[in-house]
Write a protein that holds these residues in place. Sequence first.
Motif, PDB file in Angstrom:
ATOM      1  N   LEU A 119       6.847 -20.149   7.988  1.00  0.00           N
ATOM      2  CA  LEU A 119       5.325 -19.765   8.396  1.00  0.00           C
ATOM      3  C   LEU A 119       4.740 -19.152   7.137  1.00  0.00           C
ATOM      4  O   LEU A 119       5.599 -18.325   6.455  1.00  0.00           O
ATOM      5  CB  LEU A 119       5.122 -18.871   9.328  1.00  0.00           C
ATOM      6  N   ASP A 120       3.605 -19.464   6.667  1.00  0.00           N
ATOM      7  CA  ASP A 120       2.725 -19.026   5.466  1.00  0.00           C
ATOM      8  C   ASP A 120       2.645 -17.510   5.635  1.00  0.00           C
ATOM      9  O   ASP A 120       2.844 -16.864   4.369  1.00  0.00           O
ATOM     10  CB  ASP A 120       1.568 -19.684   5.209  1.00  0.00           C
ATOM     11  N   THR A 121       2.705 -16.771   6.575  1.00  0.00           N
ATOM     12  CA  THR A 121       2.652 -15.418   6.691  1.00  0.00           C
ATOM     13  C   THR A 121       3.626 -14.697   6.907  1.00  0.00           C
ATOM     14  O   THR A 121       3.522 -13.407   6.324  1.00  0.00           O
ATOM     15  CB  THR A 121       1.951 -15.156   8.048  1.00  0.00           C
ATOM     16  N   THR A 122       4.832 -15.255   6.914  1.00  0.00           N
ATOM     17  CA  THR A 122       5.939 -14.592   6.685  1.00  0.00           C
ATOM     18  C   THR A 122       6.486 -13.958   5.391  1.00  0.00           C
ATOM     19  O   THR A 122       6.364 -14.551   4.472  1.00  0.00           O
ATOM     20  CB  THR A 122       7.179 -15.353   7.142  1.00  0.00           C
ATOM     21  N   GLY A 123       6.704 -12.655   5.338  1.00  0.00           N
ATOM     22  CA  GLY A 123       7.003 -12.053   4.198  1.00  0.00           C
ATOM     23  C   GLY A 123       5.618 -11.572   3.393  1.00  0.00           C
ATOM     24  O   GLY A 123       5.726 -10.789   2.384  1.00  0.00           O
ATOM     25  N   GLN A 124       4.426 -11.900   3.900  1.00  0.00           N
ATOM     26  CA  GLN A 124       3.209 -11.387   3.282  1.00  0.00           C
ATOM     27  C   GLN A 124       2.748 -10.067   4.317  1.00  0.00           C
ATOM     28  O   GLN A 124       2.412  -9.132   3.553  1.00  0.00           O
ATOM     29  CB  GLN A 124       2.214 -12.432   3.312  1.00  0.00           C
ATOM     30  N   THR A 125       3.226 -10.336   5.398  1.00  0.00           N
ATOM     31  CA  THR A 125       2.799  -9.026   6.220  1.00  0.00           C
ATOM     32  C   THR A 125       3.813  -8.774   7.379  1.00  0.00           C
ATOM     33  O   THR A 125       3.539  -8.299   8.461  1.00  0.00           O
ATOM     34  CB  THR A 125       1.482  -9.448   7.141  1.00  0.00           C
ATOM     35  N   THR A 126       5.092  -8.913   7.144  1.00  0.00           N
ATOM     36  CA  THR A 126       6.069  -8.733   8.070  1.00  0.00           C
ATOM     37  C   THR A 126       6.481  -7.287   8.468  1.00  0.00           C
ATOM     38  O   THR A 126       6.677  -6.573   7.578  1.00  0.00           O
ATOM     39  CB  THR A 126       7.411  -9.214   7.476  1.00  0.00           C
ATOM     40  N   THR A 127       6.048  -7.228   9.710  1.00  0.00           N
ATOM     41  CA  THR A 127       6.210  -5.471  10.326  1.00  0.00           C
ATOM     42  C   THR A 127       7.400  -4.878   9.889  1.00  0.00           C
ATOM     43  O   THR A 127       7.394  -3.780   9.659  1.00  0.00           O
ATOM     44  CB  THR A 127       5.669  -5.668  11.698  1.00  0.00           C
ATOM     45  N   THR A 128       8.408  -5.761  10.020  1.00  0.00           N
ATOM     46  CA  THR A 128       9.735  -5.225   9.817  1.00  0.00           C
ATOM     47  C   THR A 128       9.930  -4.592   8.163  1.00  0.00           C
ATOM     48  O   THR A 128      10.936  -3.592   8.161  1.00  0.00           O
ATOM     49  CB  THR A 128      10.836  -6.281   9.978  1.00  0.00           C
ATOM     50  N   LEU A 129       9.061  -5.202   7.539  1.00  0.00           N
ATOM     51  CA  LEU A 129       9.439  -4.604   6.031  1.00  0.00           C
ATOM     52  C   LEU A 129       8.473  -3.656   5.639  1.00  0.00           C
ATOM     53  O   LEU A 129       8.323  -2.932   4.540  1.00  0.00           O
ATOM     54  CB  LEU A 129       9.322  -5.906   5.022  1.00  0.00           C
ATOM     55  N   ARG A 130       7.493  -3.290   6.585  1.00  0.00           N
ATOM     56  CA  ARG A 130       6.403  -2.258   6.176  1.00  0.00           C
ATOM     57  C   ARG A 130       6.908  -1.085   5.691  1.00  0.00           C
ATOM     58  O   ARG A 130       6.349  -0.193   4.799  1.00  0.00           O
ATOM     59  CB  ARG A 130       5.517  -2.232   7.325  1.00  0.00           C
ATOM     60  N   ARG A 131       7.961  -0.592   6.281  1.00  0.00           N
ATOM     61  CA  ARG A 131       8.389   0.850   6.133  1.00  0.00           C
ATOM     62  C   ARG A 131       9.335   0.893   4.729  1.00  0.00           C
ATOM     63  O   ARG A 131       9.772   1.809   4.285  1.00  0.00           O
ATOM     64  CB  ARG A 131       9.211   1.474   7.153  1.00  0.00           C
ATOM     65  N   LEU A 132       9.622  -0.307   4.300  1.00  0.00           N
ATOM     66  CA  LEU A 132      10.489  -0.465   3.250  1.00  0.00           C
ATOM     67  C   LEU A 132       9.675  -0.742   1.938  1.00  0.00           C
ATOM     68  O   LEU A 132      10.146  -0.475   0.747  1.00  0.00           O
ATOM     69  CB  LEU A 132      11.664  -1.846   3.462  1.00  0.00           C
ATOM     70  N   PHE A 133       8.488  -1.387   2.057  1.00  0.00           N
ATOM     71  CA  PHE A 133       7.861  -1.693   0.861  1.00  0.00           C
ATOM     72  C   PHE A 133       6.450  -1.259   0.857  1.00  0.00           C
ATOM     73  O   PHE A 133       5.731  -0.891   2.001  1.00  0.00           O
ATOM     74  CB  PHE A 133       7.578  -3.347   0.587  1.00  0.00           C
ATOM     75  N   SER A 134       5.790  -0.999  -0.174  1.00  0.00           N
ATOM     76  CA  SER A 134       4.499  -0.692  -0.302  1.00  0.00           C
ATOM     77  C   SER A 134       3.315  -2.034  -0.429  1.00  0.00           C
ATOM     78  O   SER A 134       4.086  -2.863  -0.981  1.00  0.00           O
ATOM     79  CB  SER A 134       3.959   0.164  -1.593  1.00  0.00           C
ATOM     80  N   TRP A 135       2.355  -1.939   0.248  1.00  0.00           N
ATOM     81  CA  TRP A 135       1.480  -3.394   0.579  1.00  0.00           C
ATOM     82  C   TRP A 135       0.786  -3.490  -0.595  1.00  0.00           C
ATOM     83  O   TRP A 135       0.120  -2.352  -1.129  1.00  0.00           O
ATOM     84  CB  TRP A 135       0.991  -3.398   1.943  1.00  0.00           C
ATOM     85  N   THR A 136       0.605  -4.743  -0.932  1.00  0.00           N
ATOM     86  CA  THR A 136      -0.353  -5.232  -2.029  1.00  0.00           C
ATOM     87  C   THR A 136      -1.005  -6.604  -1.450  1.00  0.00           C
ATOM     88  O   THR A 136      -0.541  -7.174  -0.709  1.00  0.00           O
ATOM     89  CB  THR A 136       0.193  -5.341  -3.432  1.00  0.00           C
ATOM     90  N   GLN A 137      -2.362  -6.671  -2.029  1.00  0.00           N
ATOM     91  CA  GLN A 137      -2.973  -7.836  -1.514  1.00  0.00           C
ATOM     92  C   GLN A 137      -2.574  -9.099  -2.474  1.00  0.00           C
ATOM     93  O   GLN A 137      -2.752 -10.287  -2.209  1.00  0.00           O
ATOM     94  CB  GLN A 137      -4.631  -7.795  -1.966  1.00  0.00           C
TER      95      GLN A 137
END
Length: 369
Positions: A119-137
């Motif tokens: 899926l195109d969205t996977t890895g861009q907004t995966t909730t599992t990884l939110r606590r491990l990475f800082s997000w960017t656009q």
Amino acid sequence: MAKSLVFVVLTLVIGIVQSANAEVPAIFILGDSTADVGTNNYLPGSTIRANFPHNGVDFPFQRATGRFSNGFNTADILAKLISGFKRSPPSFLSLNGTSAIKKPSFRGINFASAGCGLLDTTGQTTTTLRRLFSWTQQKNVVPMGEQVYQFSTVYNDLLAIKGPAEREKFLAKSLFFISIGSNDIIGNYHSNNSIPKEQFIPGLVRVYEKYLRSLISLGARKFGIASVPPVGCCPSQRLYTGTGDCLEELNVQARAFFSTLDSLMCNLSSEFKDIKYALGNTVEMTINVIDNPQRFNFTEVKAACCGNGTLNAEGFCTPTANLCSNRHQYLFWDLFHPTQSASKLAAFTLYGGEPRFVSPINFYQLAQA
């Protein structure tokens, strides 16, 4: 006795490598972190990277190349077995346009991107990884659809270099190794708006089918596919159970994914008579190791070698993380990924394994087909 058996099997596999090399002019690799050799290093906005220690501690010259491993990954070892490489072909994003394809030594490209999915969205907004990475656009990963598009540019370049007939012959003999789907399943499971598996898995495999058909239209004829492993047994997912046991619901979904993908590949090979494929049942492969660790010289199959906290699974492998000394005895390198030893075992099983683990043929037989 077990050690002797493993040695004999590996010796037999190594003995048939030379004959396989001549059958496969190139290997093209698509997928996620199980096959990535540094793609995300070339994405300025990506936070899903492994180009820093302790990653690569057992790689030549202890280089952290972007592989989520202490050394080589499964794609590297399969490339060596199938095509005689020292390691995987280089990342597509590391190449300088068509110049690499024009070289007589050209033997393939790796398109895989850590953290991505079907899926195109996977890895861009995966909730599992939110606590491990800082997000960017900015772009975090290269999804499967874009990897297929990247291959289409290579397909066009090959036409200019080889002509239509030679290109068709070259690609028909080449092997396409694909390992993807884990991040989609984990991401959906942990999403606040998760789709029931009865709907999600068939829909996910339909997306897979779309990309396989695209590759077929671009000349691919030999597919070596690793299905989704029992991701519920990753150290990070064991944390959710509170007991350290596998998160079985995720493993149920991994098994459903394999069964659905198995049916798809059977149907595609019936529709396209010149398609050959080998499908690795990585759930069975991995559970066999977890249930019988001593048989494969592993002493730790729950905790990560590199990380922090419970099971070393509360953070990624970084220069300040805990690092085990007996890495060859660990199944998991970090909270998600296998060690080099585990990757080597997986590659040899895919290459020369029995139908329980890879069917309808194994990767060696696929190379000969």
